[in-house]
Every structure is written in structure tokens, then in C-alpha cells.
Scaffold this active site. Structure first.
Site, short mmCIF file in Angstrom:
data_model
loop_
_atom_site.label_atom_id
_atom_site.label_comp_id
_atom_site.label_asym_id
_atom_site.label_seq_id
_atom_site.Cartn_x
_atom_site.Cartn_y
_atom_site.Cartn_z
N GLY A 47 -1.88 14.05 -2.39
CA GLY A 47 -0.67 13.53 -1.73
C GLY A 47 0.48 13.52 -2.71
N ALA A 48 0.63 14.63 -3.43
CA ALA A 48 1.49 14.68 -4.63
C ALA A 48 2.93 15.11 -4.39
CB ALA A 48 0.87 15.64 -5.65
N THR A 50 5.49 14.04 -2.11
CA THR A 50 6.58 13.14 -1.69
C THR A 50 6.19 11.71 -2.01
OG1 THR A 50 5.64 12.94 0.55
CG2 THR A 50 7.33 14.61 0.25
N GLY A 51 7.13 10.80 -1.86
CA GLY A 51 6.85 9.36 -1.91
C GLY A 51 6.15 8.91 -3.19
N ASP A 110 -5.03 21.17 3.83
CA ASP A 110 -5.54 19.90 4.38
C ASP A 110 -6.56 19.24 3.44
OD1 ASP A 110 -6.46 17.81 5.85
OD2 ASP A 110 -7.38 19.03 7.43
N ALA A 111 -6.12 18.18 2.79
CA ALA A 111 -6.96 17.49 1.80
C ALA A 111 -8.21 16.89 2.43
CB ALA A 111 -6.15 16.37 1.13
N TYR A 234 1.58 -4.64 11.31
CA TYR A 234 1.13 -3.91 10.13
C TYR A 234 -0.21 -4.43 9.63
CZ TYR A 234 1.06 -0.81 6.23
OH TYR A 234 0.65 0.18 5.38
N LYS A 243 -6.24 -0.28 5.93
CA LYS A 243 -5.99 -0.73 4.55
C LYS A 243 -7.12 -1.65 4.08
CE LYS A 243 -2.22 1.57 3.63
NZ LYS A 243 -2.36 2.82 2.84
N THR A 274 10.07 6.09 3.17
CA THR A 274 9.42 7.39 2.99
C THR A 274 9.28 7.99 4.39
OG1 THR A 274 7.17 6.55 3.23
CG2 THR A 274 8.06 6.60 0.98
#
Ligand code: NAI
Ligand code: NA
Length: 396
Positions: A47-48, A50-51, A110-111, A234, A243, A274
Site C-alpha cells: 500500500g505504498a 498514497t497516504g 492486487d496485493a 466508524y 480494525k 486521503t
């Protein structure tokens, strides 16, 4: 071609290569200005592009001179059509890293799939031998399960009852009331399948099975808690269940790394603009009020400041990593300060379409949003022809 922002709903369909490069350079300069971090030297970031993931890659590379492999899912450019922002960010990052003499290569795909894991494993074997830090920073609405083939979709819904609160359309500034229907059959399980810890554990298992994790290797995934205001949608909603699962997975991964003295952490980060967070109802209103207060108090941070602090003041101090009672690293400490939260809650009560531009930092929100796509950066001539067909050989 001349590239302008083209909006559809909450997403921007275009991205600016020169703006993305300017944004990456700003982040690199910030990291360099903060001095060396005695951190990991061989780093995999999943996931490198953005953000928080991009900020992590930049912090490792330019704070610790690390070799980095980035995994992400981005659209390359085609003639007349821009790439997705993460593509341009990654191209710019790799150009800068190579110019600085740093190893940097990327895997685009696709990771969640076995193929991309294998491609990454092959690259680590060929080029780095082992890694000593794995950052897991995926944010995705869908995951095709690699074993069952089922396509899971994550949803942002409350659990048990309808959630009604204020929200803002940050493009128009219109504040309205929104009601979100509660999760139905399968929503919780599907959201946990996408944003929970299963894929993180699969990555670590796959790397360990190939002996690609160095002695003492660490892995960090990112989580969020947030205030009472957003809790129902959330942290106590479907995404919160994911989470919870991610956080529980950290302990399982740590157990599985005992023999190499490795450790898995979850870091709870601050709410920031983001692509992932701008799609969540209610959160943009909260963020615009939070930004206003945190900027006034002098404690506002963006993704790069957050990750710099994570590395310099949590992970790599030379001492024990400070964690909360649930074993989590907290860099949301300034967001969650009582005085900050009390002020945000008071503004929340008052916020209307008429006063939000004044009460909140709607402008800061919009600036950050456009910056994500490479627009609105200082020093970029947006009226000039840009080369949308940026390409970098180290992205495969
Ligand atoms: P983001 O949308 O900026 O980054 C997502 C990354 O995942 C991108 O690099 C994208 O290419 C990659 N990605 C998505 N699907 C993929 C796939 N199938 N295969 C490979 N790569 C894929 O998101 P952001 O906000 O940086 O989120 C990262 C993590 O941080 C998430 O776990 C999020 O929940 C967490 N977080 C976010 C906060 C926020 O306010 N934005 C606050 C605290 C935690
Ligand atoms: Na990320």
C-alpha cells in the site's frame, strides 16, 4: 496535455504528474529536514503509493537510507488519459530514490492475490535477500479471497441501529443530516474480510515461509479509533470490527514470529484526508473541524509528519516501543487530547452550511484533497503541457 481536475462524486478522475512529483519532493524534504532515523534498512511497504503507506516508504528511504519495495494497485497512464495519483507518486518517488542512490522497485497489482505475493517474494529473493520491516497500509473497498475466490466488499455502516448525524459535501460546503442504515447479513464479515488482518497475516506467513524476514523483523499496520462523534459509524461500525480484527491479528503475528524475535504492531493514526477517508460519510466534517482546532493549537500533522513521528519517537528511539493498554502504538495522541476533542465537539454542535467556512477548515480539507491528485501544489505550472505518459522501469 493540459491536465485539470475532473470530479465525479467524491473522486477525482484525473491526476497531475508534476503535482504528484512536487508533493513527493515536499515530503522527502520534510524527512531530510528532520535528520537521520536509525531504522530498518530493507523495507517492504504494502500500500505504498498514497497516504500513510507512501509516507512510510519516503520516511524509510530518506530518513534511514533504506532500500524499499513498494506494492500497490494503481492505473498506469495511457495516451490521453492520466494515471491514477499513486502511479505518479510512485514514479516520482522512484526517480528521487534512484537519484539519491537508493534501491527502489515496485510491484503493481492486487496485493490480496497469490500472484502478487509471489512476484514480491521473487523480487525480495533476487534483490534484497530479506526485509527487516513490513508496513501494511492497504485501504481497499474490495478483496477477492485468494482461497475461495469470493469477492468481498467492505461497507461503512453502523451496527444495530440507524446512525443519524451531520455530514458535509466538502465540494459545495453544504452541511446536511445523513442517516445510514445498519449493517445487514454478511456486511460485518465482508468488511472484516477486506479490511481486517487476514491478508496481513497471509503476507507475513508467506514471507516467513520463504525465510525472507530478517532476525528481529517488525511489521506495522495502521488503524484508527476517533472520537465519540463518529464512533457509531466508524469504530463501533463495520469498519471498526475490521480494525478490531486487524489489532487482534498483530498478537497472532507476533506469536508466529517468536523464533526470529520479530514483532507485529498496530499504530493508531490521526484522521487525515486521503482517498480512503474522503469516501466515508460524516468523517470529512469531523476532519474539517479537527484541522481548524489542531492548526490553531499548532499540533496539526499530515501523513508525512505522522509517520516521521511514528518512526523517530515510537519505533526507533533505541528504547522500548511505547504502547497503550491494548498494545497499540498511538500517534493519534494529539488528535485525541481532551482539550482538542472538547473544542471539536463544541464546533460540531454549531456547524451549519452558513458558518462552516468560518468554523471549520473547509479550505484546508479541499486543499489536501486536491493535493492527493497532484493539484494545487506550489511551483507547478498547471497551464503548461504535462507529460501524462510518465513511466518508470522499476515498476512492474
Ligand atoms: P490510501 O487510499 O491513501 O492508500 C491505500 C493504498 O492501498 C494505496 O497505495 C493503494 O494503491 C493500495 N491498495 C488498495 N487496494 C490494493 C490492492 N488490492 N492491492 C494492492 N494495493 C492496494 O489510504 P490511507 O488512508 O493511507 O490508508 C492506509 C491505512 O491507514 C488503512 O488501513 C487506513 O484504515 C489507515 N488509517 C487511515 C486514516 C485516515 O484518516 N486516512 C487514519 C488512521 C488509519
Ligand atoms: Na497507504
Amino acid at each position: 496535455m493540459i491536465i485539470e481536475p475532473r470530479m465525479r462524486g467524491f473522486i477525482c478522475l484525473t491526476a497531475h504528474p508534476d503535482g504528484a512529483a512536487a508533493s513527493v519532493k515536499n515530503q522527502i524534504e520534510y524527512i531530510k529536514s528532520k535528520g537521520t532515523i536509525n531504522g530498518a534498512k530493507k523495507v517492504l511497504v504494502i500500500g505504498a503509493s498514497t497516504g500513510f503507506g507512501l509516507a512510510s516508504r519516503i520516511t524509510s528511504a530518506f530518513g534511514s537510507n533504506a532500500s524499499t519495495i513498494g506494492v500497490f494497485f494503481e492505473k498506469p497512464p495511457v495516451e490521453g488519459k492520466t494515471a491514477s495519483p499513486g502511479w505518479y507518486n510512485s514514479a516520482a518517488f522512484e526517480t528521487e530514490a534512484h537519484a539519491a542512490g537508493l534501491y527502489a522497485k515496485s510491484v503493481n497489482g492486487d496485493a490480496f492475490s497469490k500472484e502478487i505475493k509471489q512476484q514480491t517474494i521473487d523480487l525480495i529473493k533476487a534483490d534484497l535477500g530479506q526485509v527487516d520491516l513490513v508496513i501494511y497500509s492497504l485501504a481497499s473497498p474490495v478483496r477477492q479471497h485468494p482461497e475461495t475466490g469470493v469477492l468481498h466488499r467492505s461497507v461503512l455502516k453502523p451496527i444495530g441501529g440507524v446512525y443519524t448525524n451531520k455530514t458535509v459535501d466538502f465540494h459545495t460546503g453544504k452541511v446536511s443530516e445523513i442517516s445510514i442504515q445498519p449493517a445487514q447479513d454478511g456486511d460485518i464479515e465482508n468488511t472484516v474480510a477486506v479490511m481486517g488482518g487476514e491478508d496481513w497475516a497471509m503476507w507475513i506467513d508467506a514471507l516467513k515461509a520463504e525465510n525472507l524476514l530478517a532476525e528481529g523483523a517488525q511489521t506495522v499496520a495502521y488503524s484508527y479509533i476517533g472520537p465519540a462523534l463518529t464512533e457509531a459509524v466508524y469504530r463501533k461500525g463495520t469498519i471498526g470490527r475490521a480494525k478490531d480484527h486487524l489489532e487482534a491479528t498483530a498478537f497472532e503475528i507476533t506469536d508466529s514470529l517468536k523464533d526470529i524475535h520479530g514483532k507485529a504492531y498496530v499504530s493508531v493514526n490521526k484522521a487525515l484526508v486521503t482517498q480512503a477517508s474522503s469516501a466515508i460519510p460524516v468523517i470529512p466534517l469531523y476532519i474539517s473541524l479537527l484541522y481548524k482546532i489542531m492548526k490553531a493549537e499548532g499540533v496539526h500533522e499530515g501523513t508525512i509528519e505522522q509517520i516521521q513521528r511514528l518512526y523517530a519517537e515510537r519505533l526507533y528511539t533505541g528504547g522500548e516501543v511505547p504502547v497503550d493498554e491494548k498494545g497499540r502504538i498511538r500517534i493519534d495522541d494529539w488528535e485525541m487530547r481532551d482539550d482538542i476533542q472538547q473544542k471539536v465537539a463544541a464546533l460540531w454542535e454549531q456547524a451549519t452550511t452558513e458558518n462552516l467556512a468560518e468554523l471549520g477548515d473547509l479550505e484546508g480539507y479541499r486543499d489536501d484533497f486536491y493535493n492527493l491528485f497532484g493539484f494545487g501544489l506550489n511551483g507547478v505550472d498547471y497551464k503548461a503541457e504535462a507529460n501524462e505518459l510518465v513511466n518508470v522501469e522499476s515498476i512492474s
